[in-house]
Design a protein around this motif. Structure first.
Motif, PDB file in Angstrom:
ATOM      1  N   ILE A 180       0.873  -1.182   0.000  1.00  0.00           N
ATOM      2  CA  ILE A 180       0.000   0.000   0.000  1.00  0.00           C
ATOM      3  C   ILE A 180       0.905   1.225   0.000  1.00  0.00           C
ATOM      4  CG2 ILE A 180      -1.841   1.256   1.189  1.00  0.00           C
ATOM      5  CD1 ILE A 180      -2.646  -1.247   2.617  1.00  0.00           C
ATOM      6  N   ALA A 181       0.751   2.064  -1.003  1.00  0.00           N
ATOM      7  CA  ALA A 181       1.532   3.298  -1.053  1.00  0.00           C
ATOM      8  C   ALA A 181       0.860   4.333  -0.162  1.00  0.00           C
ATOM      9  CB  ALA A 181       1.614   3.807  -2.491  1.00  0.00           C
ATOM     10  N   LEU A 182       1.662   5.129   0.535  1.00  0.00           N
ATOM     11  CA  LEU A 182       1.104   6.182   1.374  1.00  0.00           C
ATOM     12  C   LEU A 182       0.433   7.237   0.508  1.00  0.00           C
ATOM     13  CD1 LEU A 182       3.583   7.080   4.258  1.00  0.00           C
ATOM     14  CD2 LEU A 182       1.224   6.373   4.471  1.00  0.00           C
ATOM     15  N   GLY A 183      -0.802   7.557   0.833  1.00  0.00           N
ATOM     16  CA  GLY A 183      -1.523   8.561   0.072  1.00  0.00           C
ATOM     17  C   GLY A 183      -1.699   9.832   0.879  1.00  0.00           C
ATOM     18  N   PHE A 184      -2.461  10.757   0.357  1.00  0.00           N
ATOM     19  CA  PHE A 184      -2.615  12.036   1.048  1.00  0.00           C
ATOM     20  C   PHE A 184      -3.834  12.019   1.978  1.00  0.00           C
ATOM     21  CE2 PHE A 184      -4.100  16.527   1.086  1.00  0.00           C
ATOM     22  CZ  PHE A 184      -3.114  16.986   1.931  1.00  0.00           C
ATOM     23  N   GLN A 185      -5.044  11.992   1.428  1.00  0.00           N
ATOM     24  CA  GLN A 185      -6.217  12.005   2.309  1.00  0.00           C
ATOM     25  C   GLN A 185      -6.517  10.621   2.859  1.00  0.00           C
ATOM     26  OE1 GLN A 185      -8.646  14.381  -0.556  1.00  0.00           O
ATOM     27  NE2 GLN A 185      -9.210  15.452   1.324  1.00  0.00           N
ATOM     28  N   ALA A 186      -6.604   9.657   1.945  1.00  0.00           N
ATOM     29  CA  ALA A 186      -6.677   8.278   2.400  1.00  0.00           C
ATOM     30  C   ALA A 186      -5.234   7.826   2.578  1.00  0.00           C
ATOM     31  CB  ALA A 186      -7.403   7.405   1.389  1.00  0.00           C
ATOM     32  N   ARG A 187      -4.664   8.152   3.722  1.00  0.00           N
ATOM     33  CA  ARG A 187      -3.235   7.912   3.970  1.00  0.00           C
ATOM     34  C   ARG A 187      -2.848   6.469   3.668  1.00  0.00           C
ATOM     35  NH1 ARG A 187       0.610  11.098   4.880  1.00  0.00           N
ATOM     36  NH2 ARG A 187       1.482   9.848   6.565  1.00  0.00           N
ATOM     37  N   ILE A 188      -3.653   5.534   4.188  1.00  0.00           N
ATOM     38  CA  ILE A 188      -3.363   4.111   3.961  1.00  0.00           C
ATOM     39  C   ILE A 188      -4.615   3.517   3.339  1.00  0.00           C
ATOM     40  CG2 ILE A 188      -2.811   1.916   5.093  1.00  0.00           C
ATOM     41  CD1 ILE A 188      -1.239   3.522   7.156  1.00  0.00           C
ATOM     42  N   ASP A 189      -4.670   3.600   2.036  1.00  0.00           N
ATOM     43  CA  ASP A 189      -5.918   3.360   1.308  1.00  0.00           C
ATOM     44  C   ASP A 189      -6.166   1.865   1.097  1.00  0.00           C
ATOM     45  OD1 ASP A 189      -8.207   3.716  -0.108  1.00  0.00           O
ATOM     46  OD2 ASP A 189      -7.287   4.752  -1.812  1.00  0.00           O
ATOM     47  N   TYR A 190      -6.488   1.185   2.215  1.00  0.00           N
ATOM     48  CA  TYR A 190      -6.632  -0.276   2.148  1.00  0.00           C
ATOM     49  C   TYR A 190      -7.866  -0.702   1.371  1.00  0.00           C
ATOM     50  CZ  TYR A 190      -9.607   0.687   6.238  1.00  0.00           C
ATOM     51  OH  TYR A 190     -10.563   1.183   7.080  1.00  0.00           O
ATOM     52  N   ILE A 191      -8.836   0.200   1.205  1.00  0.00           N
ATOM     53  CA  ILE A 191     -10.034  -0.182   0.446  1.00  0.00           C
ATOM     54  C   ILE A 191      -9.707  -0.417  -1.028  1.00  0.00           C
ATOM     55  CG2 ILE A 191     -12.210   0.804  -0.447  1.00  0.00           C
ATOM     56  CD1 ILE A 191     -13.030   1.430   2.315  1.00  0.00           C
ATOM     57  N   ARG A 192      -8.675   0.254  -1.502  1.00  0.00           N
ATOM     58  CA  ARG A 192      -8.237  -0.019  -2.880  1.00  0.00           C
ATOM     59  C   ARG A 192      -7.851  -1.483  -3.039  1.00  0.00           C
ATOM     60  NH1 ARG A 192      -4.510   4.563  -5.596  1.00  0.00           N
ATOM     61  NH2 ARG A 192      -4.451   2.976  -7.218  1.00  0.00           N
ATOM     62  N   VAL A 193      -7.212  -2.025  -2.028  1.00  0.00           N
ATOM     63  CA  VAL A 193      -6.822  -3.444  -2.086  1.00  0.00           C
ATOM     64  C   VAL A 193      -8.071  -4.329  -2.011  1.00  0.00           C
ATOM     65  CG1 VAL A 193      -5.377  -5.246  -1.073  1.00  0.00           C
ATOM     66  CG2 VAL A 193      -4.632  -2.857  -0.966  1.00  0.00           C
ATOM     67  N   ILE A 194      -9.007  -3.948  -1.132  1.00  0.00           N
ATOM     68  CA  ILE A 194     -10.262  -4.716  -1.031  1.00  0.00           C
ATOM     69  C   ILE A 194     -10.977  -4.724  -2.386  1.00  0.00           C
ATOM     70  CG2 ILE A 194     -12.549  -4.779   0.059  1.00  0.00           C
ATOM     71  CD1 ILE A 194     -11.269  -3.700   2.615  1.00  0.00           C
ATOM     72  N   ASP A 195     -11.040  -3.556  -3.017  1.00  0.00           N
ATOM     73  CA  ASP A 195     -11.692  -3.461  -4.334  1.00  0.00           C
ATOM     74  C   ASP A 195     -10.995  -4.363  -5.353  1.00  0.00           C
ATOM     75  OD1 ASP A 195     -13.767  -1.764  -3.719  1.00  0.00           O
ATOM     76  OD2 ASP A 195     -12.612   0.055  -4.123  1.00  0.00           O
ATOM     77  N   TYR A 196      -9.682  -4.446  -5.225  1.00  0.00           N
ATOM     78  CA  TYR A 196      -8.902  -5.263  -6.150  1.00  0.00           C
ATOM     79  C   TYR A 196      -9.127  -6.754  -5.895  1.00  0.00           C
ATOM     80  CZ  TYR A 196      -4.690  -7.595  -7.959  1.00  0.00           C
ATOM     81  OH  TYR A 196      -3.831  -8.455  -8.585  1.00  0.00           O
ATOM     82  N   LEU A 197      -9.227  -7.120  -4.621  1.00  0.00           N
ATOM     83  CA  LEU A 197      -9.331  -8.541  -4.256  1.00  0.00           C
ATOM     84  C   LEU A 197     -10.738  -9.106  -4.405  1.00  0.00           C
ATOM     85  CD1 LEU A 197      -7.116  -8.647  -1.034  1.00  0.00           C
ATOM     86  CD2 LEU A 197      -6.592  -9.697  -3.231  1.00  0.00           C
TER      87      LEU A 197
END
Lengths: 201, 201
Positions: A180-197
């Motif tokens: 997980i790359a550090l983001g700005f507002q969603a600092r740790i955007d784990y939902i992106r991984v959920i969406d991917y999985l």
């Protein structure tokens, strides 16, 4: 104008100097703990209406409480209890989300003693109920963050139980987990991984 | 042989006398609080592999902690914080479950000041995420228990905000909520209501 995070915390500009080394890591950790970063992320998800995920309160065994007249009750003696579940849970698109977050100062491996027996047991129960369960692991020295599915954590855990190594090497994480790359507002955007999985809407 | 509940609590026989009035209510409340009954129910669901639902720890603001040598840290000053979410959440068949449980000594109506603004706000967010959200209401004098869907609670809440009555009458609950009969192992078997309301497998 003063900028604040949605949770009311003061915004601290990432770039305090213009030295190239600092600029390069402008999205990287600003001295925040993993917990702070995840709380900011959850707050952002909540305000966006994207997900409702909260950190559970620290479990405390309360022994003695004073009730002074005309003021709030004061807990005078209490002890920290070991958590029997994970720290974070909530809902995303109707699905149950459950995770634990841990950081390590180790450079090349993540020690499994960061988890307790009953946390693993809890995660297995969640998986049995088809909940979405994972751990977020941060290597604090290098700011590398991984999303490791609980089912894969169990493999490493069981290897340890069977007498194998007591940690997960970073190489193993690179193979079996999702960075997980550090983001700005969603600092740790784990939902992106959920969406991917998972594919659901 | 001593009998214990799955949580290790001693089993207290329901029928201490054989007077007809006591016999009649052998499944009724044995002086347990609603919280205790729900905890026993959740423990039963957990052991059966039916659902994973936990009560969240009481939120506490910790102010002062002592770290005595060679013994556990002692919290010396702390205060109760108002909960910003509901007390119970978890997973059933992959779905997110979220609820609050309240009992009242009132005979004919349930006062809405049992809930806080931000709990209602939290429940609205959960509903927006398609979580399964409800409240369990017990009238302790008559041992009547109701499962009220959050969406219906909001109607009563909004009526109050618009200047209407500050409670839900028992008659209204009988019309809009689902009664839960006290059971033995699943003392307050709210999953039966979920199964009735939602069709998923």
């Amino acid at each position: 104008m003063k900028l604040h995070y949605p949770n009311g915390k003061k915004y601290i500009p990432a770039v305090k100097s213009i030295s190239p080394s600092v600029k390069k890591q402008s999205y990287s950790n600003r001295g925040m703990t993993l917990e702070e970063d995840i709380n900011i992320t959850n707050q952002y998800y909540l305000e966006l209406g994207k997900a409702v995920i909260h950190k559970k309160p620290t479990p405390v065994q309360i022994v003695k409480v004073d009730y002074p007249k005309r003021s709030a009750a004061v807990i005078k003696e209490a002890y920290f209890k070991q958590a029997s579940t994970t720290d974070y849970n909530g809902v995303y698109k109707g699905k149950y989300i459950d995770f634990e977050a841990k950081e390590t100062k180790h450079g090349t491996s993540f020690p499994l003693n960061n988890f307790h027996d009953h946390q693993i047991k809890h995660m297995r129960s969640v998986c049995d109920q088809n909940g979405i369960c994972f751990v977020i692991i941060r290597f604090s020295t290098t700011d590398e963050i991984f999303y490791l599915e609980a089912e894969k954590l169990f493999l490493f855990w069981d290897r340890m139980i069977e007498g194998g190594r007591k940690s997960i090497t970073k190489d193993e994480l690179k193979q079996s987990a999702h960075p997980i790359a550090l983001g700005f507002q969603a600092r740790i955007d784990y939902i992106r991984v959920i969406d991917y999985l998972y594919s659901f809407n």
